[in-house]
Design a protein around this motif. Structure first.
Motif, mmCIF file in Angstrom:
data_model
loop_
_atom_site.group_PDB
_atom_site.id
_atom_site.type_symbol
_atom_site.label_atom_id
_atom_site.label_comp_id
_atom_site.label_asym_id
_atom_site.label_seq_id
_atom_site.Cartn_x
_atom_site.Cartn_y
_atom_site.Cartn_z
ATOM 1 N N TYR A 54 5.088 -1.753 18.107
ATOM 2 C CA TYR A 54 4.596 -1.522 16.751
ATOM 3 C C TYR A 54 5.465 -2.153 15.667
ATOM 4 C CZ TYR A 54 7.953 2.323 17.343
ATOM 5 O OH TYR A 54 9.067 3.070 17.623
ATOM 6 N N THR A 59 4.980 -7.363 17.277
ATOM 7 C CA THR A 59 4.179 -6.323 16.628
ATOM 8 C C THR A 59 2.700 -6.434 17.007
ATOM 9 O OG1 THR A 59 5.673 -6.143 14.732
ATOM 10 C CG2 THR A 59 3.416 -5.406 14.403
ATOM 11 N N GLY A 60 2.138 -5.318 17.439
ATOM 12 C CA GLY A 60 0.719 -5.275 17.780
ATOM 13 C C GLY A 60 0.413 -5.545 19.241
ATOM 14 N N SER A 121 -0.990 4.000 14.484
ATOM 15 C CA SER A 121 -1.286 2.570 14.302
ATOM 16 C C SER A 121 -2.581 2.194 14.994
ATOM 17 C CB SER A 121 -0.152 1.701 14.875
ATOM 18 O OG SER A 121 1.023 1.818 14.115
ATOM 19 N N PHE A 123 -3.982 -1.283 16.290
ATOM 20 C CA PHE A 123 -3.852 -2.713 16.527
ATOM 21 C C PHE A 123 -5.047 -3.250 17.311
ATOM 22 C CE2 PHE A 123 0.670 -1.585 15.837
ATOM 23 C CZ PHE A 123 0.908 -2.419 14.766
ATOM 24 N N ARG A 125 -9.335 -4.216 17.396
ATOM 25 C CA ARG A 125 -10.136 -5.169 16.622
ATOM 26 C C ARG A 125 -11.098 -4.499 15.655
ATOM 27 N NH1 ARG A 125 -11.895 -9.746 21.155
ATOM 28 N NH2 ARG A 125 -9.759 -10.394 21.714
ATOM 29 N N PRO A 156 -8.165 -2.392 11.154
ATOM 30 C CA PRO A 156 -7.415 -3.145 12.170
ATOM 31 C C PRO A 156 -6.071 -3.613 11.610
ATOM 32 C CG PRO A 156 -9.712 -3.828 12.162
ATOM 33 C CD PRO A 156 -9.532 -2.929 10.962
ATOM 34 N N GLY A 157 -5.010 -3.373 12.365
ATOM 35 C CA GLY A 157 -3.670 -3.772 11.948
ATOM 36 C C GLY A 157 -2.957 -2.761 11.075
ATOM 37 N N THR A 159 -1.125 0.789 9.847
ATOM 38 C CA THR A 159 -0.283 1.900 10.287
ATOM 39 C C THR A 159 -0.188 2.900 9.143
ATOM 40 O OG1 THR A 159 1.035 0.585 11.835
ATOM 41 C CG2 THR A 159 2.033 2.603 10.999
#
Length: 205
Positions: A54, A59-60, A121, A123, A125, A156-157, A159
Motif C-alpha cells: 500500500y 504501491t497498489g 484501500s 487498488f 479497477r 479506484p486507487g 485510501t
C-alpha cells in the motif's frame, strides 16, 4: 475441511518494509491464506499468503506466494485446488483491504478516550462501497466492549482513514483489549485485521 499433510518447504512470509520488522514504516500487509499446523496443533506459519503493498515503490501491487515444496496445491489431485485457486485470484483481483489498524497510543488510563484507527484501500479497477467496523474486545473471548461502523465509497486507487473514539468508563477494569477492524462488502466480511491496546490502573502524568 482442512488440507492434510505432510507439507514440506518454507513459511510464506516476507518483509513488510524496507528496514525489516519493527523498524518501519511498514509498506505492505501480509494476509495468510493457509495456516500450517504440526501434529500437536501448534502454529508453524502460513503455507501460502498474499502480500498487499500500500506504500512505496510497489504501491497498489499484490503478490500471492506459497512455500510448499513437496505438493502441488493447485494440482488435479489436490482436494481443495479449485477453492484455493478461486480464493487466491479473488484476493488479487479485488485488492480492497485494511491496513495499519492500531490506536493512537499503546496505553490509556481509565476514563481516557481511545482513538481506534485503520486505513482502507481500494487498488482494484472499480469503485467499491464498503463498511468498516472498529471494535474493542477483551483479550480473551467475550463480546465487544465498544463497536462503531462507517460506510464509504472508495474510488479506484483511493485510501481512506477510518477513526472511532471510545470514551472508556472510569471504572473499567484495567486489562488488555484486542482492537479489531472488519471490512464488509454487501454486508459480508471480506477482510479483518487486529491490533491491541492496554488500559491500566494508574493515572498518566
Amino acid at each position: 475441511g482442512p488440507l492434510t499433510g505432510p507439507f514440506e518447504g518454507y513459511a510464506a512470509v516476507g518483509m513488510l518494509g524496507n528496514q525489516g520488522h519493527g523498524f518501519g514504516p511498514n509498506l505492505s500487509r501480509l494476509v495468510p491464506l493457509l495456516d500450517g499446523l504440526d501434529r500437536f496443533g501448534r502454529y508453524r506459519g502460513p503455507l501460502g499468503s498474499i502480500m498487499h503493498t500500500y506504500a512505496g515503490y510497489y504501491t497498489g501491487a499484490s503478490f500471492a506466494f506459497f512455500g510448499v515444496t513437496n505438493r502441488d496445491l493447485f494440482g488435479a489431485a489436490s482436494p481443495k485446488a479449485k477453492e484455493l485457486f478461486l480464493s487466491t485470484v479473488g484476493h488479487l483481483l479485488r485488492r480492497v483491504y485494511l491496513h495499519e489498524t492500531d490506536t493512537e497510543f499503546s496505553c490509556y488510563g481509565p476514563g481516557e478516550t481511545v482513538r481506534l484507527r485503520t486505513q482502507v484501500s481500494n487498488f482494484g479497477r472499480q469503485a467499491q462501497e464498503v463498511a468498516v467496523q472498529l471494535e474493542a474486545l477483551p483479550a480473551q473471548d467475550g463480546p465487544a466492549t465498544f463497536a462503531r461502523s462507517r460506510t464509504l465509497t472508495l474510488a479506484p486507487g483511493a485510501t481512506e482513514p477510518v477513526v472511532a473514539e471510545w470514551e472508556t468508563p472510569p471504572a473499567l477494569r484495567p486489562r488488555c483489549f484486542r482492537v479489531r477492524a472488519t471490512l464488509l462488502t454487501e454486508g459480508k466480511p471480506v477482510d479483518q485485521e487486529e491490533s491491541a491496546v492496554v488500559l491500566w490502573a494508574g493515572q498518566p502524568d
